[in-house]
Scaffold this active site. Structure first.
Site, PDB file in Angstrom:
ATOM      1  NE  ARG A   1      -1.240   3.242   5.026  1.00 17.49           N
ATOM      2  CZ  ARG A   1      -0.417   2.563   4.228  1.00 17.49           C
ATOM      3  NH1 ARG A   1      -0.475   2.729   2.927  1.00 17.49           N
ATOM      4  NH2 ARG A   1       0.462   1.734   4.718  1.00 17.49           N
TER       5      ARG A   1
ATOM      6  CG  ASN B   1       0.827   6.178   5.063  1.00 18.46           C
ATOM      7  OD1 ASN B   1      -0.175   6.409   5.716  1.00 18.46           O
ATOM      8  ND2 ASN B   1       1.657   5.195   5.369  1.00 18.46           N
TER       9      ASN B   1
END
Length: 90
Positions: A18, A36
């Site tokens: 990320r 997520n």
């Protein structure tokens, strides 16, 4: 401008995926977020001109040095309130 929602599967959690995506997307001028999901995948939502979408998908594919992307499934979704930057949602 269009908005896309992409689901990324593979080894994409716990490997700084990320962060790498957010930094690269922000540097390229994209707006949206990455987050997520409980099943181990990652969702990315981005506002982009249609002709820049492939550049964003390349950022998702590259990820971080320790990640391994198996698939990226994207769909166009309604464009509502615009994003102001690209970030990580926890």
């Amino acid at each position: 401008m269009k908005r896309y929602r992409c689901i990324v599967t593979g080894r994409v959690q716990g490997v700084w995926y990320r962060r790498h995506v957010a930094e690269a997307a922000q540097a390229a001028g994209f707006r949206g977020y990455v987050r997520n999901l409980p099943d181990g995948s990652v969702v990315a939502v981005v506002d982009t001109p249609e002709d820049s979408f492939d550049e964003f998908k390349a950022i998702l594919q590259k990820g971080s040095p320790m990640s391994h992307v198996e698939s990226i499934e994207c769909e166009e979704i309604p464009l509502d309130a615009p994003f102001h930057d690209f970030g990580i949602i926890r």
